[in-house]
Design an enzyme around this catalytic site. Structure first.
Site, PDB file in Angstrom:
ATOM      1  N   ASN A  97      48.661  -2.902 -60.271  1.00  0.00           N
ATOM      2  CA  ASN A  97      47.887  -1.872 -60.974  1.00  0.00           C
ATOM      3  C   ASN A  97      48.845  -0.827 -61.541  1.00  0.00           C
ATOM      4  OD1 ASN A  97      45.463  -0.385 -61.740  1.00  0.00           O
ATOM      5  ND2 ASN A  97      46.048   1.048 -60.130  1.00  0.00           N
TER       6      ASN A  97
ATOM      7  N   GLN B 241      97.347  23.266 -82.357  1.00  0.00           N
ATOM      8  CA  GLN B 241      95.943  23.304 -81.961  1.00  0.00           C
ATOM      9  C   GLN B 241      95.847  23.081 -80.456  1.00  0.00           C
ATOM     10  OE1 GLN B 241      93.366  21.443 -85.482  1.00  0.00           O
ATOM     11  NE2 GLN B 241      94.703  19.938 -84.555  1.00  0.00           N
TER      12      GLN B 241
ATOM     13  N   LYS C  50      96.497  21.675 -55.134  1.00  0.00           N
ATOM     14  CA  LYS C  50      96.676  20.222 -55.250  1.00  0.00           C
ATOM     15  C   LYS C  50      95.538  19.472 -54.558  1.00  0.00           C
ATOM     16  CE  LYS C  50     100.468  16.886 -55.203  1.00  0.00           C
ATOM     17  NZ  LYS C  50     100.657  16.989 -56.661  1.00  0.00           N
TER      18      LYS C  50
ATOM     19  N   ASN D 164      46.378  13.028 -56.264  1.00  0.00           N
ATOM     20  CA  ASN D 164      46.578  12.292 -57.510  1.00  0.00           C
ATOM     21  C   ASN D 164      47.164  13.200 -58.586  1.00  0.00           C
ATOM     22  OD1 ASN D 164      44.483  10.525 -59.881  1.00  0.00           O
ATOM     23  ND2 ASN D 164      46.532  10.046 -59.187  1.00  0.00           N
TER      24      ASN D 164
ATOM     25  N   ASN E 249      43.268  12.091 -61.986  1.00  0.00           N
ATOM     26  CA  ASN E 249      42.348  11.112 -62.576  1.00  0.00           C
ATOM     27  C   ASN E 249      41.262  10.784 -61.549  1.00  0.00           C
ATOM     28  OD1 ASN E 249      41.531   8.922 -64.457  1.00  0.00           O
ATOM     29  ND2 ASN E 249      42.149   7.628 -62.740  1.00  0.00           N
TER      30      ASN E 249
ATOM     31  N   ARG F 127      89.393  23.376 -77.329  1.00  0.00           N
ATOM     32  CA  ARG F 127      89.048  23.562 -78.743  1.00  0.00           C
ATOM     33  C   ARG F 127      87.659  23.040 -79.095  1.00  0.00           C
ATOM     34  NH1 ARG F 127      91.281  20.250 -83.071  1.00  0.00           N
ATOM     35  NH2 ARG F 127      92.778  19.526 -81.509  1.00  0.00           N
TER      36      ARG F 127
ATOM     37  N   TYR G 230      35.222   6.530 -60.618  1.00  0.00           N
ATOM     38  CA  TYR G 230      36.417   6.092 -59.893  1.00  0.00           C
ATOM     39  C   TYR G 230      36.800   7.128 -58.840  1.00  0.00           C
ATOM     40  CZ  TYR G 230      41.253   5.047 -58.775  1.00  0.00           C
ATOM     41  OH  TYR G 230      42.415   4.781 -58.098  1.00  0.00           O
TER      42      TYR G 230
END
Length: 694
Positions: free
Chosen positions: A475, A336, A444, A248, A372, A342, A94
């Site tokens: 493909n 808390q 602000k 590739n 590949n 926290r 290929y």
């Protein structure tokens, strides 16, 4: 980090899980420090298997020199020779004798011409913008291209790709000469690799007339001009497989992912330290970092985040003062702290783990062979597979982006508490630093900007990888979208830097206001104490602890803008204390006491404005005698960085300087990596473990 293992190791760990687990040993902070150390090295030695995120980020920025390992030359040559021999044997392989993708049924014996055509048809990117003022917006940023060149060479050095060593040397020479081919920003799905952008590197190497590059001074060069400047003798005539070997692979997606993760890892450490600074300036209760809590939850990211925050808060002058204030009036604030403070370790912990896992995934990818077919010389065969599928990149980047969005959300929650006088325990609304809050709106505008940043960041957190479209005549029917996800994550990093900038300046503003608060409160205490002694020189006011208790409990910024007003909170509460004491006296003395109260208020009304103005003037001139508590804290290096190194100061409405001017300074410094050293200095004494609970 080793990826190609000796046989014994391969047999004992055939699935590579042990190697992956081994890479996660130690703290995240130590890993980030190593990343930065790699970044700062002067040379990057490429051998194919030990490239790091820090090294990629360094080469992307144009820093170190790149050297190729001579040990790799033999393997590279062997795979290249195998391709030529296979052509002579009429082996059908290929991309060497066949067409590409869905056209692989086609055959040819003209291997070199096939590679040339591959590069031509893949040069399908678009650089034009239609806007002369923005002629680079469709071009991949130069750092990402440099990183891609480095990673592609690293992959090809492993000797499975059928390409000549001389081509890798030429790419390295271009890198070292700071010559960068122009690649299109878009047009890749990172499956069958990053075909389109990488084809422009290949086209540059063969001297295609449409190839362009950026020179060391930012000038645009043709391929011929660039080769002459770099001293590369001539363009390459590609041999069979060499064009495919160049295009590739996943180098472009993993390149940008690497630079993104370098920044992301630093930003997550900053978020840990910033959360501790938030606890300091908000007079938070440090028990949220107690190791037992986090030990019982088991998550390592959470445990480390809590331990880092615990280290910053341990011995902090602000924490000590807060403990004292909480004793004076336990009901002044909730039992808390709110969740943004926290539960910050619980919130940040998973983000640390996600970003760390993504970093390891990308580090494996940049050391992988991802083209590949693969040439296995030892077995005399070409293996047809799919390592070009960049799914690790797409998934890692989607996950990283979600983590960055969560960090930004926490930062925004902390910021909005910090600027809101209903939540910030006595700081002025909007963190206004001026005398008149009606003419000073502080941060602000910055809060609005933060909302905008955070909203955009949350939008970017949406995944990319679920938007796959089938390509190449079905493909490439599944594809990773790795570069698209990397690009989106790069946007998220920029936005989180904007948020970090704004938040860091706000924290420094808050620390300065705490300092001013302390100086003002001391002055008010002295005035009230003096006035009580001189005016209320009758029983029951010889002991005026109750009066000073009012001063100590009242937020100074609630009255200091108009200290002479009889309706400000301090005056009202002092009056209530005096009335209560007067009414408790025998009936014959009550009238005398009430007359003293009026005189007391009149004296305060006369003295307080003068004293407040004196203190403010001394503060502005730097002649005050009360040291800023931040200097006694482990978080001080970040404050010093913003205030001293970057030459910023308390923002006030009386100053023509806008918040954005300071934000620009800090953002530029963060983008240049100048935050790293002060950030690490905050943690230089941390031993990598929580404080013992035994």
């Amino acid at each position: 980090m080793e990826f190609r293992q000796p046989n014994a190791t391969a047999l004992s760990d055939p699935l590579n899980w042990n190697v992956a687990a081994e890479a996660l040993k130690g703290s995240h902070l130590e890993e980030v420090k190593k990343m930065v150390k790699d970044y700062r090295k002067g040379t990057v030695q490429l051998g194919g298997e030990t490239l790091t995120i820090g090294q990629v980020a360094a080469v992307a920025s144009g820093g170190p020199t790149v050297e190729l390992s001579e040990e790799a030359r033999g393997g590279v040559k062997a795979s290249s020779d195998w391709v030529m021999e296979s052509m002579n044997r009429d082996t059908d392989t290929y991309g060497i004798t066949t067409g590409f993708g869905s056209s692989s049924r086609r055959r040819t014996d003209q291997g070199a011409a096939l590679q040339k055509e591959l590069i031509r048809y893949l040069n399908a990117g678009i650089f034009a913008t239609g806007n002369e003022d923005d002629d680079r917006s469709n071009t991949l940023p130069r750092p990402a291209t440099r990183a891609a060149m480095l990673i592609r060479v690293n992959t090809l050095l492993q000797g499975y790709s059928g390409i000549r060593f001389e081509i890798l040397e030429a790419i390295t020479t271009l890198l070292n000469c700071k010559i960068t081919p122009l690649l299109p920003l878009r047009g890749t799905i990172t499956a069958s690799g990053d075909l389109v952008p990488l084809s422009y590197i290949a086209g540059f190497l063969i001297g295609r007339p449409n190839s362009r590059s950026v020179g060391p001074s930012g000038e645009i060069l043709t391929a011929l001009e660039a080769f002459k400047l770099a001293g590369v003798s001539s363009f390459f005539e590609l041999r069979p497989k060499e064009g495919l070997a160049l295009v590739n692979g996943t180098a472009v997606g993993s390149a940008l992912a690497s630079t993104v993760l370098y920044d992301a890892n630093i930003l997550v450490v900053f978020s840990e330290v910033a959360s501790a600074m938030f606890a300091e300036v908000m007079q938070g209760k440090p028990e949220f970092t107690d190791h037992l809590t986090h030990k019982l939850k088991h998550h390592p990211g959470q445990i480390e985040a809590a331990a880092i925050m615990e280290h910053i808060l341990d011995g902090s002058s602000y924490v000590k003062e807060a403990l004292h204030l909480h004793k004076i009036d336990p009901l002044q604030k909730p039992k808390q702290d709110r969740y943004a403070l926290r539960t910050s370790p619980q919130w940040l912990g998973p983000q640390i783990e996600v970003i760390r896992a993504a970093t390891k995934m990308i580090e494996r990818e940049i050391n992988s062979v991802n083209d590949n077919p693969l040439i296995d010389v030892s077995r005399n065969k070409a293996i047809h597979g799919g390592n070009f599928q960049g799914t690790p990149i797409g998934v890692a980047m989607d996950n990283t982006r979600l983590a960055l969005a969560s960090i930004g959300k926490l930062m925004f929650a902390q910021f909005t508490e910090l600027v809101n006088d209903f939540y910030n325990n006595g700081l002025p609304s909007n963190l206004s630093g001026g005398r008149n809050p009606s003419l000073d709106y502080g941060l602000k505008g910055a809060e609005v900007a933060m909302a905008s940043y955070c909203s955009e960041l949350q939008f970017l957190a949406n995944p990319v990888t679920n938007h796959v479209e089938s390509a190449s005549q079905h493909n490439q029917d599944v594809n990773s979208l790795g570069l698209i996800s990397s690009r989106t994550t790069a946007e998220a990093v920029v936005i989180l830097k904007l948020m970090s900038t704004t938040y860091l300046v706000a924290l420094c503003q808050a620390f300065d206001l705490r300092h001013l608060e302390e100086i003002l409160k001391k002055a008010v205490n002295e005035v009230v104490s003096h006035t009580a002694k001189s005016v209320l020189a009758i029983e029951p006011f010889r002991k005026h602890d109750d009066i000073l208790g009012v001063v100590n409990r009242e937020y100074v910024f609630s009255y200091v803008d108009d200290p002479s007003s009889l309706t400000n909170p301090l005056m009202q509460k002092l009056r209530h204390v005096l009335f209560d004491k007067a009414l408790a006296e025998p009936e014959g003395e009550t009238d005398t006491v009430f007359r003293k109260i009026g005189a007391f208020e009149a004296e305060l009304k006369f003295l307080l404005p003068k004293e407040v103005e004196r203190v403010r003037t001394e503060y502005e001139n730097g002649t005050f005698n009360v040291a800023n508590r931040i200097k006694k804290c482990r978080s001080y290096p970040l404050y010093r960085f913003v205030r001293n190194e970057l030459e910023t100061r308390l923002l006030t409405g009386e100053d023509v300087r806008s918040p954005g001017e300071d934000f620009d300074k800090v953002f530029r410094a963060i983008s240049q990596g100048k935050l790293i050293d002060p950030l690490f200095e905050c943690l230089k004494e941390w031993n990598g473990a929580p404080i013992s609970i035994c």
